[in-house]
Design an enzyme around this catalytic site. Structure first.
Site, PDB file in Angstrom:
ATOM      1  N   HIS A  14      26.345 149.407  63.696  1.00  0.00           N
ATOM      2  CA  HIS A  14      26.304 150.846  63.423  1.00  0.00           C
ATOM      3  C   HIS A  14      27.721 151.416  63.283  1.00  0.00           C
ATOM      4  O   HIS A  14      28.467 151.424  64.253  1.00  0.00           O
ATOM      5  CB  HIS A  14      25.555 151.523  64.577  1.00  0.00           C
ATOM      6  N   ARG A  15      28.045 151.824  62.071  1.00  0.00           N
ATOM      7  CA  ARG A  15      29.406 152.285  61.730  1.00  0.00           C
ATOM      8  C   ARG A  15      30.430 151.156  61.987  1.00  0.00           C
ATOM      9  O   ARG A  15      31.564 151.420  62.386  1.00  0.00           O
ATOM     10  CB  ARG A  15      29.794 153.542  62.512  1.00  0.00           C
ATOM     11  N   GLU A  41      26.074 149.003  58.797  1.00  0.00           N
ATOM     12  CA  GLU A  41      25.745 150.358  58.332  1.00  0.00           C
ATOM     13  C   GLU A  41      27.008 151.198  58.294  1.00  0.00           C
ATOM     14  O   GLU A  41      27.897 151.037  59.141  1.00  0.00           O
ATOM     15  CB  GLU A  41      24.739 150.995  59.308  1.00  0.00           C
ATOM     16  N   ASP A  43      28.467 155.408  56.817  1.00  0.00           N
ATOM     17  CA  ASP A  43      28.088 156.742  56.336  1.00  0.00           C
ATOM     18  C   ASP A  43      28.989 157.133  55.168  1.00  0.00           C
ATOM     19  O   ASP A  43      30.218 157.079  55.295  1.00  0.00           O
ATOM     20  CB  ASP A  43      28.291 157.770  57.460  1.00  0.00           C
ATOM     21  N   HIS A  56      31.436 159.831  59.350  1.00  0.00           N
ATOM     22  CA  HIS A  56      30.177 160.357  59.866  1.00  0.00           C
ATOM     23  C   HIS A  56      30.142 161.883  59.861  1.00  0.00           C
ATOM     24  O   HIS A  56      29.183 162.488  59.390  1.00  0.00           O
ATOM     25  CB  HIS A  56      29.947 159.833  61.292  1.00  0.00           C
ATOM     26  N   GLU A 116      24.425 154.690  54.289  1.00  0.00           N
ATOM     27  CA  GLU A 116      23.737 155.945  54.606  1.00  0.00           C
ATOM     28  C   GLU A 116      24.419 157.072  53.833  1.00  0.00           C
ATOM     29  O   GLU A 116      25.614 157.334  54.023  1.00  0.00           O
ATOM     30  CB  GLU A 116      23.775 156.246  56.110  1.00  0.00           C
ATOM     31  N   LYS A 118      25.364 160.567  53.525  1.00  0.00           N
ATOM     32  CA  LYS A 118      25.537 161.563  54.598  1.00  0.00           C
ATOM     33  C   LYS A 118      26.229 162.787  53.984  1.00  0.00           C
ATOM     34  O   LYS A 118      27.428 163.025  54.215  1.00  0.00           O
ATOM     35  CB  LYS A 118      26.432 160.910  55.648  1.00  0.00           C
ATOM     36  N   ASP A 238      26.006 149.602  68.385  1.00  0.00           N
ATOM     37  CA  ASP A 238      27.434 149.920  68.291  1.00  0.00           C
ATOM     38  C   ASP A 238      28.347 148.746  68.656  1.00  0.00           C
ATOM     39  O   ASP A 238      29.518 148.738  68.279  1.00  0.00           O
ATOM     40  CB  ASP A 238      27.776 151.098  69.212  1.00  0.00           C
TER      41      ASP A 238
END
Ligand code: G3P
Ligand code: MG
Length: 247
Positions: A14-15, A41, A43, A56, A116, A118, A238
């Protein structure tokens, strides 16, 4: 169930490895890969002048040494900002990545990616268009495509129009009783649901409809074990090594 693609290991960084490196930077993506993550992933949003960057928040304040809305500053200025020292002085000098940097890194290392979309407020259409067009310029047609996701229905709808063959995930924080309508509108094929909103019944219901389910953002080994036993197809995390080493 048969998935359109595989989540093995069933972990999406995640990120990047955002627990151990500044989120959405190349340092975080490199670390996620070193930890054994196959899926990453990130953003995507636009600078004022329409350049797709990885960040993000709608403002620069939390994750850079800049200030104010992302949508109010040009790439020429944003690319000079420090995106690492807020996290730890050891990461001083990390920059805000351009989407293209991330795509090339993923291609070089055979990684699967979840982009994603965003958008900053009022910019869903342009953010989706630029993300899809820029990605299609770089991403070879014979490589498994990116997974496109968004909380924003307009962004997903535009993604469906531009690249109907690229998989789309509808992001939800909470369970939405109208999920079938939204899935039909966006032609999404996966649901990425907030971990707290997931239940065994909901996973079974979605699977019955042929929809894979990803849980965000889990970060708890007991909860991940429960979700994976219940059939969740993947978990956002994370610090990917934490879970990868247990699988
Ligand atoms: O895609 C999963 C997760 O990234 C969605 O929430 O706010 O972390 O982008 P957020
Ligand atoms: Mg995200």
């Amino acid at each position: 169930m048969a998935l359109p693609f595989s989540f093995r290991p069933p972990v999406i960084a995640h990120r990047g490895a955002s627990a151990l490196a500044p989120e959405n930077t190349m340092a975080a993506f490199r670390l996620a890969r070193e930890q054994g993550a196959v899926w990453i992933e990130t953003d995507v949003k636009l600078t004022r002048d329409g350049v797709p960057i990885l960040m993000h928040d709608d403002t620069l304040d939390r994750t850079t040494d800049g200030k104010g809305p992302v949508a109010a500053q040009d790439w020429a200025d944003i690319k000079k900002l420090d995106a690492g020292s807020w996290f730890d002085p050891a990461f001083t000098g990390e920059r805000v990545p351009h989407l293209a940097d991330f795509l090339r890194f993923a291609l070089d290392h055979n990684l699967r990616i979840n982009l994603e979309i965003k958008p900053c407020p009022g910019r869903a259409r342009s953010t989706a268009m630029v993300t899809l067009i820029e990605t299609s310029k770089i991403w070879p047609a014979d490589v498994l495509p990116p997974l496109i996701s968004s909380f924003d229905v307009e962004a997903l709808t535009i993604a469906a129009q531009l690249h109907p063959e690229w998989p789309r995930g509808l992001l939800l924080e909470e369970w939405d009783e109208n999920w079938q309508d939204v899935m039909a509108k966006t032609q999404a094929s996966l649901i990425h649901l907030g971990s707290d909103a997931l239940t065994q019944e909901r996973i079974a219901l979605l699977h019955k409809a042929g929809i894979p389910v990803l849980a965000h953002t889990v970060n708890s080994l007991p909860r991940a074990q429960e979700l994976l036993q219940q059939g969740a197809d993947g978990v956002f995390w994370d610090n990917p090594s934490e879970i990868i080493k247990t699988l």
